[in-house]
Design a protein around this motif. Structure first.
Motif, PDB file in Angstrom:
ATOM      1  N   SER A  58       6.892   7.543   4.747  1.00 31.37           N
ATOM      2  CA  SER A  58       7.785   7.998   3.611  1.00 31.37           C
ATOM      3  C   SER A  58       9.058   8.092   4.064  1.00 31.37           C
ATOM      4  O   SER A  58       9.377   8.490   5.337  1.00 31.37           O
ATOM      5  N   VAL A  82       8.660  14.669   2.926  1.00 30.55           N
ATOM      6  CA  VAL A  82       9.260  13.530   1.990  1.00 30.55           C
ATOM      7  C   VAL A  82      10.707  14.002   1.358  1.00 30.55           C
ATOM      8  O   VAL A  82      10.926  14.856   0.947  1.00 30.55           O
ATOM      9  N   VAL A 116       7.543   5.263  -0.901  1.00 34.45           N
ATOM     10  CA  VAL A 116       6.385   5.772   0.035  1.00 34.45           C
ATOM     11  C   VAL A 116       5.248   4.734  -0.025  1.00 34.45           C
ATOM     12  O   VAL A 116       4.903   4.062  -0.911  1.00 34.45           O
TER      13      VAL A 116
END
Length: 350
Positions: A58, A82, A116
Protein backbone atom coordinates in the motif's frame (compact mmCIF):
# COMPACT_ATOMS: atom_id res chain seq x y z
CA UNK A 1 4.39 -40.95 -6.95
CA UNK A 2 2.56 -39.70 -10.01
CA UNK A 3 4.40 -37.13 -12.09
CA UNK A 4 2.85 -33.65 -12.13
CA UNK A 5 1.51 -32.04 -15.27
CA UNK A 6 4.31 -31.20 -17.73
CA UNK A 7 2.97 -27.65 -17.93
CA UNK A 8 2.96 -27.29 -14.17
CA UNK A 9 5.90 -29.32 -12.99
CA UNK A 10 6.52 -29.34 -9.28
CA UNK A 11 9.35 -27.15 -8.13
CA UNK A 12 11.41 -28.00 -5.08
CA UNK A 13 10.28 -26.45 -1.83
CA UNK A 14 13.35 -24.82 -0.37
CA UNK A 15 13.46 -23.67 3.20
CA UNK A 16 13.74 -19.91 3.30
CA UNK A 17 12.22 -19.25 -0.13
CA UNK A 18 9.55 -16.89 1.28
CA UNK A 19 12.05 -14.38 2.68
CA UNK A 20 14.22 -14.68 -0.40
CA UNK A 21 11.24 -13.84 -2.60
CA UNK A 22 10.91 -10.58 -0.69
CA UNK A 23 14.40 -9.56 -1.79
CA UNK A 24 14.68 -6.62 -4.11
CA UNK A 25 11.55 -4.72 -3.07
CA UNK A 26 12.40 -1.38 -4.61
CA UNK A 27 10.65 1.75 -5.70
CA UNK A 28 10.26 2.48 -9.39
CA UNK A 29 8.05 5.53 -9.32
CA UNK A 30 8.05 7.08 -5.85
CA UNK A 31 10.80 9.26 -4.38
CA UNK A 32 13.64 7.24 -2.87
CA UNK A 33 12.92 8.55 0.64
CA UNK A 34 9.58 6.71 0.68
CA UNK A 35 8.67 3.06 0.40
CA UNK A 36 5.60 1.00 -0.18
CA UNK A 37 3.99 -0.35 2.95
CA UNK A 38 4.16 -4.13 3.30
CA UNK A 39 1.89 -6.25 5.50
CA UNK A 40 1.04 -9.92 5.73
CA UNK A 41 -2.63 -10.91 5.89
CA UNK A 42 -4.75 -13.92 6.75
CA UNK A 43 -8.10 -14.35 5.04
CA UNK A 44 -10.21 -16.54 7.36
CA UNK A 45 -11.63 -19.84 6.21
CA UNK A 46 -15.32 -19.79 5.35
CA UNK A 47 -17.91 -21.89 3.54
CA UNK A 48 -16.27 -21.05 0.19
CA UNK A 49 -12.77 -22.23 1.05
CA UNK A 50 -9.84 -22.59 3.44
CA UNK A 51 -7.83 -19.85 5.11
CA UNK A 52 -5.62 -17.87 2.73
CA UNK A 53 -2.20 -16.42 3.52
CA UNK A 54 -1.24 -13.31 1.65
CA UNK A 55 0.51 -9.96 1.36
CA UNK A 56 -0.70 -6.39 0.90
CA UNK A 57 1.32 -3.53 -0.54
CA UNK A 58 0.00 0.00 0.00
CA UNK A 59 1.07 3.62 -0.39
CA UNK A 60 3.15 4.70 2.61
CA UNK A 61 4.23 8.23 3.50
CA UNK A 62 7.23 7.31 5.62
CA UNK A 63 10.95 7.18 4.90
CA UNK A 64 12.25 3.78 3.92
CA UNK A 65 14.15 1.84 6.56
CA UNK A 66 15.71 -1.56 6.87
CA UNK A 67 13.50 -4.61 7.32
CA UNK A 68 15.48 -7.58 8.55
CA UNK A 69 14.22 -10.92 7.29
CA UNK A 70 17.23 -13.19 7.73
CA UNK A 71 19.21 -13.65 5.62
CA UNK A 72 17.90 -10.52 3.96
CA UNK A 73 17.78 -6.86 4.89
CA UNK A 74 15.13 -5.00 2.90
CA UNK A 75 14.27 -1.35 2.52
CA UNK A 76 10.61 -0.64 3.17
CA UNK A 77 8.04 -0.11 5.90
CA UNK A 78 6.39 -3.05 7.59
CA UNK A 79 2.77 -2.48 8.63
CA UNK A 80 2.83 1.15 7.54
CA UNK A 81 -0.46 3.07 7.88
CA UNK A 82 -2.13 3.38 4.49
CA UNK A 83 -1.48 6.79 2.95
CA UNK A 84 -4.38 8.15 0.94
CA UNK A 85 -8.11 7.87 0.37
CA UNK A 86 -10.30 6.38 -2.33
CA UNK A 87 -7.47 4.07 -3.38
CA UNK A 88 -8.02 1.44 -6.05
CA UNK A 89 -7.44 -2.22 -5.24
CA UNK A 90 -5.53 -4.65 -7.47
CA UNK A 91 -5.95 -8.38 -6.73
CA UNK A 92 -2.93 -10.39 -7.90
CA UNK A 93 -2.82 -14.10 -8.85
CA UNK A 94 0.46 -16.03 -9.14
CA UNK A 95 1.34 -18.90 -11.46
CA UNK A 96 1.53 -22.59 -10.68
CA UNK A 97 3.83 -23.35 -7.76
CA UNK A 98 4.35 -19.66 -7.10
CA UNK A 99 3.49 -17.44 -4.16
CA UNK A 100 1.95 -14.14 -3.18
CA UNK A 101 5.44 -12.67 -3.54
CA UNK A 102 6.11 -13.87 -7.09
CA UNK A 103 5.55 -10.38 -8.56
CA UNK A 104 6.70 -8.28 -5.63
CA UNK A 105 8.42 -5.65 -7.77
CA UNK A 106 5.29 -5.06 -9.84
CA UNK A 107 3.19 -4.88 -6.68
CA UNK A 108 5.53 -2.30 -5.20
CA UNK A 109 5.48 -0.22 -8.38
CA UNK A 110 1.68 -0.17 -8.22
CA UNK A 111 1.69 0.76 -4.51
CA UNK A 112 4.18 3.54 -5.20
CA UNK A 113 1.74 4.79 -7.85
CA UNK A 114 -1.13 4.94 -5.35
CA UNK A 115 -2.77 1.51 -5.65
CA UNK A 116 -3.31 -1.09 -2.97
CA UNK A 117 -2.20 -4.54 -4.13
CA UNK A 118 -3.24 -7.79 -2.47
CA UNK A 119 -2.04 -11.30 -3.30
CA UNK A 120 -2.49 -14.74 -1.74
CA UNK A 121 -0.89 -18.17 -1.98
CA UNK A 122 -3.39 -20.30 -3.93
CA UNK A 123 -4.06 -23.42 -1.78
CA UNK A 124 -2.92 -26.63 -3.43
CA UNK A 125 -0.95 -24.78 -6.11
CA UNK A 126 1.81 -22.84 -4.39
CA UNK A 127 5.48 -23.43 -3.64
CA UNK A 128 4.70 -24.98 -0.24
CA UNK A 129 1.67 -27.01 -1.26
CA UNK A 130 1.40 -28.66 -4.69
CA UNK A 131 -1.24 -31.17 -3.63
CA UNK A 132 -3.74 -30.11 -6.34
CA UNK A 133 -1.32 -28.83 -8.96
CA UNK A 134 -2.32 -31.61 -11.37
CA UNK A 135 -6.07 -31.56 -10.77
CA UNK A 136 -8.84 -29.56 -12.40
CA UNK A 137 -10.30 -28.66 -9.02
CA UNK A 138 -7.63 -26.02 -8.53
CA UNK A 139 -8.88 -24.16 -11.61
CA UNK A 140 -12.29 -23.90 -9.97
CA UNK A 141 -10.93 -22.68 -6.64
CA UNK A 142 -8.39 -20.19 -7.96
CA UNK A 143 -11.02 -17.64 -9.05
CA UNK A 144 -12.81 -18.19 -5.73
CA UNK A 145 -9.55 -17.47 -3.89
CA UNK A 146 -9.33 -14.07 -5.56
CA UNK A 147 -13.03 -13.39 -5.05
CA UNK A 148 -12.64 -14.12 -1.33
CA UNK A 149 -9.51 -11.96 -1.21
CA UNK A 150 -11.48 -9.02 -2.65
CA UNK A 151 -14.31 -9.69 -0.16
CA UNK A 152 -11.79 -9.58 2.68
CA UNK A 153 -10.02 -6.46 1.48
CA UNK A 154 -13.26 -4.51 1.00
CA UNK A 155 -15.06 -5.88 4.04
CA UNK A 156 -12.61 -6.85 6.78
CA UNK A 157 -9.13 -5.56 6.03
CA UNK A 158 -8.12 -3.00 8.68
CA UNK A 159 -7.29 -0.39 6.01
CA UNK A 160 -10.52 -0.86 4.05
CA UNK A 161 -11.76 2.69 4.70
CA UNK A 162 -9.06 3.92 2.31
CA UNK A 163 -10.32 1.76 -0.58
CA UNK A 164 -12.67 2.69 -3.41
CA UNK A 165 -15.05 -0.27 -3.50
CA UNK A 166 -16.57 0.50 -6.91
CA UNK A 167 -13.44 -0.41 -8.91
CA UNK A 168 -11.11 -3.40 -8.56
CA UNK A 169 -8.38 -4.48 -10.95
CA UNK A 170 -6.87 -7.94 -11.45
CA UNK A 171 -3.33 -8.99 -12.36
CA UNK A 172 -2.52 -12.59 -13.23
CA UNK A 173 0.46 -14.51 -14.57
CA UNK A 174 0.32 -17.96 -16.23
CA UNK A 175 -2.36 -19.85 -14.27
CA UNK A 176 -3.01 -16.49 -12.64
CA UNK A 177 -3.74 -15.11 -16.10
CA UNK A 178 -6.32 -17.88 -16.51
CA UNK A 179 -7.73 -16.83 -13.12
CA UNK A 180 -8.04 -13.18 -14.12
CA UNK A 181 -9.74 -14.03 -17.41
CA UNK A 182 -12.29 -16.29 -15.69
CA UNK A 183 -13.15 -13.54 -13.20
CA UNK A 184 -13.58 -11.21 -16.19
CA UNK A 185 -16.15 -13.56 -17.75
CA UNK A 186 -14.14 -16.14 -19.73
CA UNK A 187 -15.32 -19.75 -19.93
CA UNK A 188 -12.56 -22.38 -20.42
CA UNK A 189 -12.71 -25.31 -22.80
CA UNK A 190 -10.26 -27.96 -21.62
CA UNK A 191 -10.46 -29.90 -24.89
CA UNK A 192 -8.59 -27.10 -26.68
CA UNK A 193 -5.16 -27.99 -25.25
CA UNK A 194 -4.66 -31.64 -26.10
CA UNK A 195 -0.92 -30.96 -26.29
CA UNK A 196 -0.87 -30.76 -22.49
CA UNK A 197 -2.09 -34.33 -22.16
CA UNK A 198 -0.25 -36.92 -24.29
CA UNK A 199 -2.02 -40.21 -24.88
CA UNK A 200 -2.01 -42.34 -21.76
CA UNK A 201 -0.92 -39.52 -19.46
CA UNK A 202 -1.23 -40.53 -15.80
CA UNK A 203 -1.74 -36.94 -14.67
CA UNK A 204 -5.09 -36.70 -12.82
CA UNK A 205 -6.09 -33.54 -14.72
CA UNK A 206 -5.69 -35.33 -18.05
CA UNK A 207 -7.82 -38.27 -16.91
CA UNK A 208 -10.47 -35.86 -15.64
CA UNK A 209 -10.60 -34.09 -19.01
CA UNK A 210 -10.81 -37.41 -20.87
CA UNK A 211 -13.64 -38.55 -18.57
CA UNK A 212 -15.52 -35.27 -18.90
CA UNK A 213 -15.15 -34.65 -15.17
CA UNK A 214 -14.75 -30.91 -15.61
CA UNK A 215 -15.91 -28.66 -12.76
CA UNK A 216 -18.60 -26.09 -13.56
CA UNK A 217 -17.41 -22.74 -14.81
CA UNK A 218 -16.76 -20.06 -12.21
CA UNK A 219 -18.96 -16.98 -12.26
CA UNK A 220 -17.41 -13.65 -13.23
CA UNK A 221 -16.90 -10.99 -10.58
CA UNK A 222 -18.51 -7.69 -11.65
CA UNK A 223 -16.23 -5.78 -9.28
CA UNK A 224 -13.27 -6.54 -11.58
CA UNK A 225 -13.17 -3.57 -13.94
CA UNK A 226 -9.82 -4.06 -15.71
CA UNK A 227 -7.22 -6.81 -15.92
CA UNK A 228 -3.55 -7.27 -16.75
CA UNK A 229 -3.17 -10.81 -18.11
CA UNK A 230 0.43 -12.00 -18.42
CA UNK A 231 1.49 -15.03 -20.52
CA UNK A 232 -1.70 -16.88 -19.54
CA UNK A 233 -2.47 -20.55 -19.65
CA UNK A 234 -4.86 -20.49 -22.58
CA UNK A 235 -7.80 -22.89 -22.70
CA UNK A 236 -10.06 -20.31 -24.33
CA UNK A 237 -11.38 -19.68 -27.82
CA UNK A 238 -13.47 -16.78 -29.12
CA UNK A 239 -16.67 -18.38 -27.86
CA UNK A 240 -15.21 -18.78 -24.40
CA UNK A 241 -13.96 -15.19 -24.36
CA UNK A 242 -17.06 -13.49 -25.75
CA UNK A 243 -18.30 -12.37 -22.33
CA UNK A 244 -15.08 -10.59 -21.37
CA UNK A 245 -16.24 -6.97 -21.51
CA UNK A 246 -13.60 -5.20 -19.45
CA UNK A 247 -10.36 -3.59 -20.67
CA UNK A 248 -7.46 -6.06 -20.80
CA UNK A 249 -3.74 -5.51 -21.08
CA UNK A 250 -2.31 -8.74 -22.50
CA UNK A 251 1.35 -9.74 -22.40
CA UNK A 252 3.08 -12.59 -24.23
CA UNK A 253 6.64 -13.83 -23.99
CA UNK A 254 8.25 -14.17 -27.40
CA UNK A 255 9.67 -17.62 -26.58
CA UNK A 256 7.00 -19.06 -24.31
CA UNK A 257 7.92 -22.01 -22.15
CA UNK A 258 6.68 -24.36 -19.44
CA UNK A 259 3.68 -25.22 -21.63
CA UNK A 260 2.67 -21.64 -22.47
CA UNK A 261 3.01 -20.98 -26.20
CA UNK A 262 3.04 -17.70 -28.14
CA UNK A 263 0.26 -19.11 -30.33
CA UNK A 264 -1.87 -19.86 -27.28
CA UNK A 265 -1.55 -16.31 -25.98
CA UNK A 266 -2.19 -14.92 -29.47
CA UNK A 267 -5.42 -16.95 -29.51
CA UNK A 268 -6.55 -14.99 -26.45
CA UNK A 269 -5.62 -11.75 -28.18
CA UNK A 270 -7.69 -12.56 -31.26
CA UNK A 271 -10.55 -14.15 -29.31
CA UNK A 272 -11.29 -11.20 -27.04
CA UNK A 273 -14.33 -9.23 -28.27
CA UNK A 274 -12.45 -5.95 -27.76
CA UNK A 275 -8.82 -5.66 -28.80
CA UNK A 276 -6.56 -5.72 -25.75
CA UNK A 277 -3.63 -3.48 -24.99
CA UNK A 278 -1.19 -5.97 -26.56
CA UNK A 279 2.49 -6.40 -25.68
CA UNK A 280 5.13 -8.95 -26.66
CA UNK A 281 8.25 -9.25 -24.51
CA UNK A 282 10.96 -9.68 -27.15
CA UNK A 283 13.64 -12.19 -26.26
CA UNK A 284 11.76 -13.26 -23.14
CA UNK A 285 10.78 -16.74 -22.04
CA UNK A 286 7.83 -17.44 -19.75
CA UNK A 287 9.51 -16.90 -16.38
CA UNK A 288 10.91 -13.50 -17.37
CA UNK A 289 7.70 -11.97 -15.98
CA UNK A 290 8.59 -13.12 -12.46
CA UNK A 291 10.38 -10.55 -10.30
CA UNK A 292 14.13 -10.26 -10.90
CA UNK A 293 15.89 -12.83 -8.74
CA UNK A 294 18.20 -12.12 -5.85
CA UNK A 295 21.49 -14.03 -5.79
CA UNK A 296 20.05 -16.40 -3.22
CA UNK A 297 16.94 -17.06 -5.27
CA UNK A 298 19.03 -17.66 -8.39
CA UNK A 299 20.99 -20.33 -6.54
CA UNK A 300 17.90 -22.02 -5.12
CA UNK A 301 15.62 -21.89 -8.17
CA UNK A 302 17.80 -21.39 -11.27
CA UNK A 303 15.11 -22.71 -13.62
CA UNK A 304 12.89 -19.67 -12.98
CA UNK A 305 15.75 -17.16 -12.75
CA UNK A 306 17.77 -17.98 -15.84
CA UNK A 307 17.11 -15.81 -18.90
CA UNK A 308 18.35 -16.11 -22.45
CA UNK A 309 21.43 -14.41 -23.89
CA UNK A 310 21.01 -10.68 -24.19
CA UNK A 311 17.84 -10.47 -22.11
CA UNK A 312 18.11 -8.28 -19.00
CA UNK A 313 15.20 -9.06 -16.69
CA UNK A 314 15.74 -6.04 -14.42
CA UNK A 315 15.74 -3.63 -17.36
CA UNK A 316 12.71 -5.31 -18.86
CA UNK A 317 10.81 -5.07 -15.57
CA UNK A 318 11.33 -1.33 -15.45
CA UNK A 319 9.44 -1.07 -18.76
CA UNK A 320 6.94 -3.78 -17.83
CA UNK A 321 6.02 -2.23 -14.49
CA UNK A 322 5.74 1.23 -16.03
CA UNK A 323 3.31 -0.12 -18.66
CA UNK A 324 1.23 -1.99 -16.07
CA UNK A 325 0.96 1.11 -13.88
CA UNK A 326 0.06 3.28 -16.89
CA UNK A 327 -2.71 0.86 -17.94
CA UNK A 328 -4.34 0.75 -14.53
CA UNK A 329 -4.02 4.52 -14.14
CA UNK A 330 -5.65 5.05 -17.52
CA UNK A 331 -8.54 2.75 -16.64
CA UNK A 332 -9.11 4.24 -13.20
CA UNK A 333 -9.01 7.75 -14.67
CA UNK A 334 -11.57 6.69 -17.29
CA UNK A 335 -13.80 5.18 -14.60
CA UNK A 336 -13.59 8.36 -12.52
CA UNK A 337 -14.40 10.53 -15.53
CA UNK A 338 -17.37 8.34 -16.41
CA UNK A 339 -18.68 8.49 -12.84
CA UNK A 340 -18.34 12.28 -12.79
CA UNK A 341 -20.14 12.64 -16.11
CA UNK A 342 -23.08 10.55 -14.93
CA UNK A 343 -23.43 12.24 -11.54
CA UNK A 344 -26.32 14.71 -11.16
CA UNK A 345 -25.41 18.40 -11.27
CA UNK A 346 -26.11 19.81 -7.81
CA UNK A 347 -24.16 23.03 -8.32
CA UNK A 348 -27.28 25.15 -8.83
CA UNK A 349 -30.53 25.33 -6.94
CA UNK A 350 -33.69 27.34 -7.17
Amino acid sequence: MRPPLPRFRARPVVKGVVPVLLAGLWSLLAPAVHAAGLAFIDVPADAQGPALRGVVWSPCDQPARSITLPPLVLQGVRDCPVDGKHLRLIAMSHGSGGSALSHHDTAQALADAGFVVAAVHHPGDNFQDLSRQGRLSVFATRPEDLRRLVDYMLGRWPGRAALASEWVGAFGFSRGGYTALVLAGANPDWTLRRDLCPAGSPVPLCREIADGAVPPASLPDPRIRAAVVVDPLSVFDARGLRNVRIPVQLWASELGGDGVTPDGVAAVRHGLPTAPDWHVARGAAHFAFLAPCSDGMARQAPEICRDGPGFDRATFHERFNTAVVAFFRRETDAASASASASAPDLSSSR
